[in-house]
Design a protein around this motif. Structure first.
Motif, PDB file in Angstrom:
ATOM      1  N   ARG A  96       0.843  -1.192   0.000  1.00 42.27           N
ATOM      2  CA  ARG A  96       0.000   0.000   0.000  1.00 42.27           C
ATOM      3  C   ARG A  96       0.873   1.234   0.000  1.00 42.27           C
ATOM      4  O   ARG A  96       2.011   1.220   0.470  1.00 42.27           O
ATOM      5  N   GLU A  97       0.328   2.286  -0.529  1.00 41.17           N
ATOM      6  CA  GLU A  97       1.040   3.550  -0.575  1.00 41.17           C
ATOM      7  C   GLU A  97       0.650   4.349   0.657  1.00 41.17           C
ATOM      8  O   GLU A  97      -0.524   4.605   0.917  1.00 41.17           O
ATOM      9  N   VAL A  98       1.631   4.725   1.450  1.00 36.02           N
ATOM     10  CA  VAL A  98       1.374   5.507   2.656  1.00 36.02           C
ATOM     11  C   VAL A  98       1.208   6.975   2.282  1.00 36.02           C
ATOM     12  O   VAL A  98       0.325   7.666   2.755  1.00 36.02           O
ATOM     13  N   SER A  99       2.084   7.441   1.429  1.00 41.90           N
ATOM     14  CA  SER A  99       2.001   8.804   0.908  1.00 41.90           C
ATOM     15  C   SER A  99       2.634   8.790  -0.470  1.00 41.90           C
ATOM     16  O   SER A  99       3.038   7.743  -0.964  1.00 41.90           O
ATOM     17  N   GLU A 100       2.734   9.945  -1.079  1.00 40.33           N
ATOM     18  CA  GLU A 100       3.285  10.004  -2.434  1.00 40.33           C
ATOM     19  C   GLU A 100       4.692   9.437  -2.500  1.00 40.33           C
ATOM     20  O   GLU A 100       5.100   8.864  -3.509  1.00 40.33           O
ATOM     21  N   ASP A 101       5.438   9.587  -1.398  1.00 43.54           N
ATOM     22  CA  ASP A 101       6.844   9.201  -1.408  1.00 43.54           C
ATOM     23  C   ASP A 101       7.153   7.949  -0.577  1.00 43.54           C
ATOM     24  O   ASP A 101       8.300   7.567  -0.459  1.00 43.54           O
ATOM     25  N   VAL A 102       6.140   7.344   0.020  1.00 43.53           N
ATOM     26  CA  VAL A 102       6.391   6.208   0.913  1.00 43.53           C
ATOM     27  C   VAL A 102       5.439   5.062   0.599  1.00 43.53           C
ATOM     28  O   VAL A 102       4.230   5.273   0.474  1.00 43.53           O
ATOM     29  N   VAL A 103       5.998   3.847   0.476  1.00 41.73           N
ATOM     30  CA  VAL A 103       5.169   2.657   0.299  1.00 41.73           C
ATOM     31  C   VAL A 103       5.616   1.589   1.295  1.00 41.73           C
ATOM     32  O   VAL A 103       6.775   1.566   1.722  1.00 41.73           O
ATOM     33  N   LEU A 104       4.683   0.717   1.671  1.00 39.96           N
ATOM     34  CA  LEU A 104       4.996  -0.425   2.534  1.00 39.96           C
ATOM     35  C   LEU A 104       4.961  -1.693   1.694  1.00 39.96           C
ATOM     36  O   LEU A 104       4.043  -1.899   0.908  1.00 39.96           O
ATOM     37  N   LEU A 105       5.957  -2.566   1.908  1.00 43.14           N
ATOM     38  CA  LEU A 105       6.070  -3.781   1.102  1.00 43.14           C
ATOM     39  C   LEU A 105       5.634  -5.004   1.895  1.00 43.14           C
ATOM     40  O   LEU A 105       5.495  -4.972   3.118  1.00 43.14           O
ATOM     41  N   ASN A 106       5.453  -6.111   1.169  1.00 43.09           N
ATOM     42  CA  ASN A 106       5.062  -7.375   1.794  1.00 43.09           C
ATOM     43  C   ASN A 106       6.028  -7.797   2.897  1.00 43.09           C
ATOM     44  O   ASN A 106       5.627  -8.377   3.905  1.00 43.09           O
ATOM     45  N   SER A 107       7.311  -7.530   2.694  1.00 44.21           N
ATOM     46  CA  SER A 107       8.326  -7.936   3.665  1.00 44.21           C
ATOM     47  C   SER A 107       8.258  -7.099   4.933  1.00 44.21           C
ATOM     48  O   SER A 107       8.957  -7.379   5.900  1.00 44.21           O
ATOM     49  N   GLY A 108       7.425  -6.051   4.925  1.00 43.80           N
ATOM     50  CA  GLY A 108       7.367  -5.134   6.059  1.00 43.80           C
ATOM     51  C   GLY A 108       8.298  -3.958   5.886  1.00 43.80           C
ATOM     52  O   GLY A 108       8.309  -3.020   6.674  1.00 43.80           O
ATOM     53  N   CYS A 109       9.094  -4.002   4.822  1.00 43.98           N
ATOM     54  CA  CYS A 109      10.062  -2.942   4.552  1.00 43.98           C
ATOM     55  C   CYS A 109       9.341  -1.656   4.122  1.00 43.98           C
ATOM     56  O   CYS A 109       8.327  -1.694   3.427  1.00 43.98           O
ATOM     57  N   ILE A 110       9.870  -0.518   4.551  1.00 44.34           N
ATOM     58  CA  ILE A 110       9.335   0.785   4.159  1.00 44.34           C
ATOM     59  C   ILE A 110      10.217   1.327   3.046  1.00 44.34           C
ATOM     60  O   ILE A 110      11.438   1.399   3.201  1.00 44.34           O
TER      61      ILE A 110
END
Length: 370
Positions: free
Chosen positions: A58-72
């Motif tokens: 999911r996209e947290v903001s325009e510049d930040v996404v969260l990945l399946n691995s939990g990585c930001i």
């Protein structure tokens, strides 16, 4: 000079550097899927360079996404300082999950030194982040040519804590051996790992810093690795008659070979060093020869101190010194390892020795006057 417990709470930061096409993006794509990355934030130049589509949660903001691995994952739109600050603010506000590690991916042509300087000197960043490791990717096939033609690639290899020889399956053994020998001469202490398709264990890239989070202690030997310099011009400064007057111009036979200008050596001092003498030496050398001091690491036996102090510099910037709780072994000599450009051990050893002797005399004089 004391090392507070706050140092342990700072966020470990890894810088990944390497020349264009050397496999940084491939490496990151693999790292981002690994299990051990769940508390990691990655700063990249643009999301477009990384294949995030299949990883995106999911996209947290325009510049930040969260990945399946939990990585930001964060895309750095402005400069590094604002990117790291924004990341920390989002973490503090609870807009993104907690993270205990940051990976910064640089552009392929980048000189890594300014990024390291930023981490070591920015007032906010130095209280929140600590430099853990510099990882440099080198193309197994094209690496030698890049070292020949691009001084940046030589510098990237020289300042690394870990060197990854990428596309190792595409180069024959002779090519890999020649390149590894060259990299080892540039940087004796950095482990060199052959990598195929970016596949390497997360554990091999991280925890190269002075502080080992696994043991909650400081591992001087793993960080300094001074024994690796024994075969590469280990240099001793034992007493005042130790004056070898060779000028160390033996590497200047071919000015077109960039790595022939790089020297790697360790200097040891039997006698304790006055802190004032070392600070004066550091100020002089960073101002006058900062470009020549690619990376400096050391453990100092200081006059009046029972425990050693760790020092670390990248070119003209010294990191705040860290007081260690105890000596790692029975060897209490000061040891400083250098990777330099056009700067040999003799001038460094003698200048520090003479400054130390001068401070000793001054202190003795002061004692007599009192």
């Amino acid at each position: 000079m004391a090392l507070s417990n706050e140092q342990f709470d700072r966020i470990a930061t890894t810088v990944i550097t390497g020349f264009l096409g050397s496999g940084k993006t491939t490496l990151l794509n693999v790292l981002l899927t690994q299990d051990g990355m769940d508390k990691t934030a990655v700063l990249i130049n643009e999301f477009g360079e990384i294949g995030l589509d299949h990883l995106l949660v999911r996209e947290v903001s325009e510049d930040v996404v969260l990945l399946n691995s939990g990585c930001i994952c964060c895309s750095v739109r402005g400069d590094l300082i604002s990117g790291l600050r924004d990341l920390f603010v989002k973490r503090t506000r609870g807009e993104i999950p907690e993270f205990d590690r940051v990976i910064i991916e640089t552009t392929g042509l980048a000189d890594p030194a300014p990024i390291l300087h930023t981490l070591m000197t920015d007032p906010l960043l130095t209280t929140k982040f600590r430099l853990d490791s510099v990882v440099t990717t080198v193309d197994a096939i094209h690496g030698a040519g890049q070292l020949d033609n691009h001084p940046e690639s030589v510098k990237q290899a020289a300042v690394a804590d870990r060197i990854l020889m990428t596309k190792a399956d595409l180069a024959d053994e002779a090519t890999r051996t020649v390149l590894e020998t060259r990299l080892r001469a540039l940087n004796p202490a950095a482990p060199i790992y052959p990598v195929v398709n970016g596949d390497i264990a997360v554990s091999k890239l991280f925890n190269a810093g002075l502080y080992d989070p696994a043991t909650k202690s400081m591992d001087v030997q793993k960080w300094l690795r001074d024994e690796a310099y024994q075969q590469h011009g280990d240099d001793h400064a034992h007493h005042h008659d130790d004056h070898e007057h060779q000028d160390h111009h033996d590497h200047s036979h071919d000015v077109n070979r960039h790595d022939d200008h790089i020297r790697s050596f360790c200097i040891t001092f039997d006698e304790p060093i006055h802190w004032d003498a070392f600070v004066t030496w550091a100020e002089i050398f960073t101002q006058m020869r900062g470009e020549s001091l690619l990376r400096v690491k050391g453990i100092l036996n200081l006059v009046g101190e029972d425990a050693p102090v760790a020092i670390h510099a990248v070119q003209h910037v010294f990191h705040p010194p860290a007081s260690l709780p105890a000596w790692p072994s029975d060897d209490h000599r000061s040891k400083i390892v250098f990777i330099t450009k056009d700067l040999g051990p003799q001038v460094i050893r003698e200048s520090l020795y003479h400054l130390n002797a001068a401070v000793s005399e001054t202190n003795d004089g002061n004692t007599v006057k009192e």
